[in-house]
Design a protein around this motif. Structure first.
Motif, PDB file in Angstrom:
ATOM      1  N   PRO A  89       0.805  -1.224   0.000  1.00 54.56           N
ATOM      2  CA  PRO A  89       0.000   0.000   0.000  1.00 54.56           C
ATOM      3  C   PRO A  89       0.840   1.279   0.000  1.00 54.56           C
ATOM      4  O   PRO A  89       0.731   2.116   0.905  1.00 54.56           O
ATOM      5  N   GLY A  90       1.693   1.426  -1.005  1.00 63.98           N
ATOM      6  CA  GLY A  90       2.530   2.615  -1.099  1.00 63.98           C
ATOM      7  C   GLY A  90       3.154   2.707  -2.476  1.00 63.98           C
ATOM      8  O   GLY A  90       3.138   1.737  -3.242  1.00 63.98           O
ATOM      9  N   PRO A  91       3.715   3.861  -2.823  1.00 63.84           N
ATOM     10  CA  PRO A  91       4.365   4.016  -4.127  1.00 63.84           C
ATOM     11  C   PRO A  91       5.652   3.205  -4.199  1.00 63.84           C
ATOM     12  O   PRO A  91       6.415   3.151  -3.232  1.00 63.84           O
ATOM     13  N   VAL A  92       5.892   2.561  -5.343  1.00 60.89           N
ATOM     14  CA  VAL A  92       7.037   1.666  -5.508  1.00 60.89           C
ATOM     15  C   VAL A  92       7.854   2.082  -6.723  1.00 60.89           C
ATOM     16  O   VAL A  92       7.310   2.319  -7.796  1.00 60.89           O
ATOM     17  N   ASP A  93       9.159   2.150  -6.529  1.00 61.85           N
ATOM     18  CA  ASP A  93      10.076   2.323  -7.654  1.00 61.85           C
ATOM     19  C   ASP A  93      10.251   0.948  -8.288  1.00 61.85           C
ATOM     20  O   ASP A  93      10.877   0.058  -7.706  1.00 61.85           O
ATOM     21  N   SER A  94       9.691   0.759  -9.480  1.00 63.73           N
ATOM     22  CA  SER A  94       9.682  -0.574 -10.076  1.00 63.73           C
ATOM     23  C   SER A  94      11.075  -1.072 -10.441  1.00 63.73           C
ATOM     24  O   SER A  94      11.301  -2.276 -10.562  1.00 63.73           O
ATOM     25  N   GLU A  95      12.032  -0.168 -10.612  1.00 63.21           N
ATOM     26  CA  GLU A  95      13.399  -0.587 -10.936  1.00 63.21           C
ATOM     27  C   GLU A  95      14.076  -1.268  -9.750  1.00 63.21           C
ATOM     28  O   GLU A  95      14.840  -2.216  -9.917  1.00 63.21           O
ATOM     29  N   THR A  96      13.796  -0.787  -8.552  1.00 64.94           N
ATOM     30  CA  THR A  96      14.458  -1.313  -7.356  1.00 64.94           C
ATOM     31  C   THR A  96      13.545  -2.170  -6.487  1.00 64.94           C
ATOM     32  O   THR A  96      14.023  -2.928  -5.643  1.00 64.94           O
ATOM     33  N   GLY A  97      12.224  -2.046  -6.675  1.00 63.58           N
ATOM     34  CA  GLY A  97      11.287  -2.769  -5.826  1.00 63.58           C
ATOM     35  C   GLY A  97      11.167  -2.187  -4.434  1.00 63.58           C
ATOM     36  O   GLY A  97      10.602  -2.815  -3.542  1.00 63.58           O
ATOM     37  N   ARG A  98      11.658  -0.969  -4.231  1.00 62.41           N
ATOM     38  CA  ARG A  98      11.606  -0.321  -2.912  1.00 62.41           C
ATOM     39  C   ARG A  98      10.495   0.718  -2.871  1.00 62.41           C
ATOM     40  O   ARG A  98      10.266   1.416  -3.857  1.00 62.41           O
ATOM     41  N   VAL A  99       9.822   0.810  -1.728  1.00 65.75           N
ATOM     42  CA  VAL A  99       8.783   1.831  -1.591  1.00 65.75           C
ATOM     43  C   VAL A  99       9.436   3.195  -1.370  1.00 65.75           C
ATOM     44  O   VAL A  99      10.519   3.295  -0.768  1.00 65.75           O
ATOM     45  N   VAL A 100       8.771   4.222  -1.864  1.00 68.15           N
ATOM     46  CA  VAL A 100       9.315   5.578  -1.830  1.00 68.15           C
ATOM     47  C   VAL A 100       8.404   6.473  -1.000  1.00 68.15           C
ATOM     48  O   VAL A 100       7.280   6.765  -1.382  1.00 68.15           O
TER      49      VAL A 100
END
Length: 406
Positions: free
Chosen positions: A156-167
């Motif tokens: 339930p948060g924004p994700v940087d699809s390149e790294t798979g980490r939430v931002v």
């Protein structure tokens, strides 16, 4: 020479085994002859590349197709993607609850579990628990851990699809920039003893939209899903692909300012989520003495026919509909789907009232406003599909076949 240059190959080259698999999986070419026609490859080259896919266990022969020649002859043997050679693991995290499942490569749920899992407990604990759930689910589904080819996770948060980490996720304290992929892969290994598998992470509304669009609206070229639960978020699928923006922030409509004074969890004043989410409706109900602490509590009250909850849900729908008028005018979708805890008659009525009043008639002339078809399983189906499309993309197929030595 092995044949003419393949017409479906990447960067002007010949079509590889991955391209042939994609043609079979999508149903665009399901016989050897059709593959020759689609790619321009010779019969021998098509046979060589199919042989690699058969040895990997990814293709199988089906029943004979119709005889195309007016002179008769043997029916063509059809080719099928063998969805039994592996399974996918998927999980969908909410703020206080999670679902996990084992799925087939074609999206069938083979085993499922849901339970309390609080994101505020932190990523290490939550992802570790998911690893345990996956181990139990594989056993329940009758599959070994070695059959799992990947894991998809909705958060339930924004994700940087390149790294798979939430931002900077407002509802996931302690998760910002955390290596979710690495921790979940380790948790899978810790609880199953199997080698780590690829992990893909995306926003929950994105994956719900992906699952719903592929399942119920595959011909819709512009699809928008709005999830209204503890928070509010939107997923957008354009031409069959998730639209994420430059760093995963697309669709975060819950933090559009609507002029109210309410304080949002993100720290700003007047966000849409602060006044019209399931959490906001729960707070308003609690203020009148009705026991409600979350969007799921509001959902239960709406199901029971509580008049106060219905009135507040309708007003929340009007506030969301006002924002969606802009979204619809900008994106011109064919389908607008409302999902989440508040996705019932009262909320939908409110959305329609303001949406059709504020949006240009041109933008809504061909618009379908609908509710979820997959319900609480939409995120799981979308997460599973994301993994399958990633692993069986033509360029990745080549890498994986080489790794298998075929």
């Amino acid at each position: 020479m092995t044949g003419r240059p393949g017409r479906t190959g990447r960067s002007g080259g010949q079509a590889g085994a991955g391209d042939l698999l994609a043609l079979v999986r999508t149903g665009r070419a399901t016989t050897r002859g059709a593959l020759q026609q689609a790619t321009g490859l010779s019969r021998a080259t098509v046979g060589q590349r199919l042989d690699r896919l058969f040895r990997a266990g990814w293709l199988r022969e089906g029943a004979g197709g119709p005889v195309d020649s007016p002179l008769g002859g043997r029916p063509s043997i059809t080719l099928e993607f063998d969805d039994a050679h592996a399974v996918v693991l998927a999980a969908d995290l909410d703020t206080r609850h999670a679902r996990a499942a084992v799925l087939s490569l074609t999206g069938e749920l083979l085993a499922e579990h849901s339970g309390t899992l609080v994101v505020e407990d932190g990523p290490d604990a939550v992802l570790g628990e998911l690893g345990r759930w996956f181990a139990e689910l594989l056993e329940k589904a009758g599959h070994t851990a070695d059959e799992a080819c990947g894991i998809g996770l909705a958060v339930p948060g924004p994700v940087d699809s390149e790294t798979g980490r939430v931002v900077q996720p407002p509802m996931m304290p302690g998760w910002d920039g955390y290596d979710i992929r690495g921790r979940l892969a380790r948790a899978f290994t810790e609880h199953t003893g199997a080698p780590p598998v690829p992990v893909l992470v995306d926003n929950d509304a994105n994956l719900m939209a992906y699952g719903e669009q592929r399942t119920a609206h595959p011909d819709c070229s512009a699809f928008v899903l709005v999830k209204v639960s503890t928070g509010i978020g939107a997923g957008v699928v354009v031409d069959g692909a998730i639209y994420r923006g430059v760093d995963g922030g697309a669709g975060d409509i819950g933090h559009i300012r609507v002029g109210a004074e309410a304080l949002c969890r993100c720290g700003s004043q007047g966000c849409l989520a602060a006044v019209a989410s399931g959490g906001a409706v729960a707070r308003k109900l609690a203020g009148t003495g009705v026991p409600a602490a979350s969007g799921s509590d509001v959902r239960d009250l709406l199901a029971a026919g509580h008049p106060g909850a219905a009135a507040l849900a309708r007003e929340a729908g009007r506030q969301v509909g006002d924002v969606l008028a802009t979204v619809v005018t900008l994106l011109n979708p064919g389908v607008l789907m409302i999902a989440g805890d508040l996705a019932g008659t009262s909320f939908l009525t409110g959305v329609r009232e303001l949406l059709y009043q504020r949006a240009l008639p041109r933008s809504t002339a061909r618009l379908e406003v609908v509710t979820s078809r997959l319900g609480e399983r939409a995120g799981l189906v979308g997460a599973g599909a994301l993994v399958v499309e990633h692993l069986y993309a033509p360029e990745r197929v080549e890498e994986r076949l080489r790794a298998l030595g075929v």
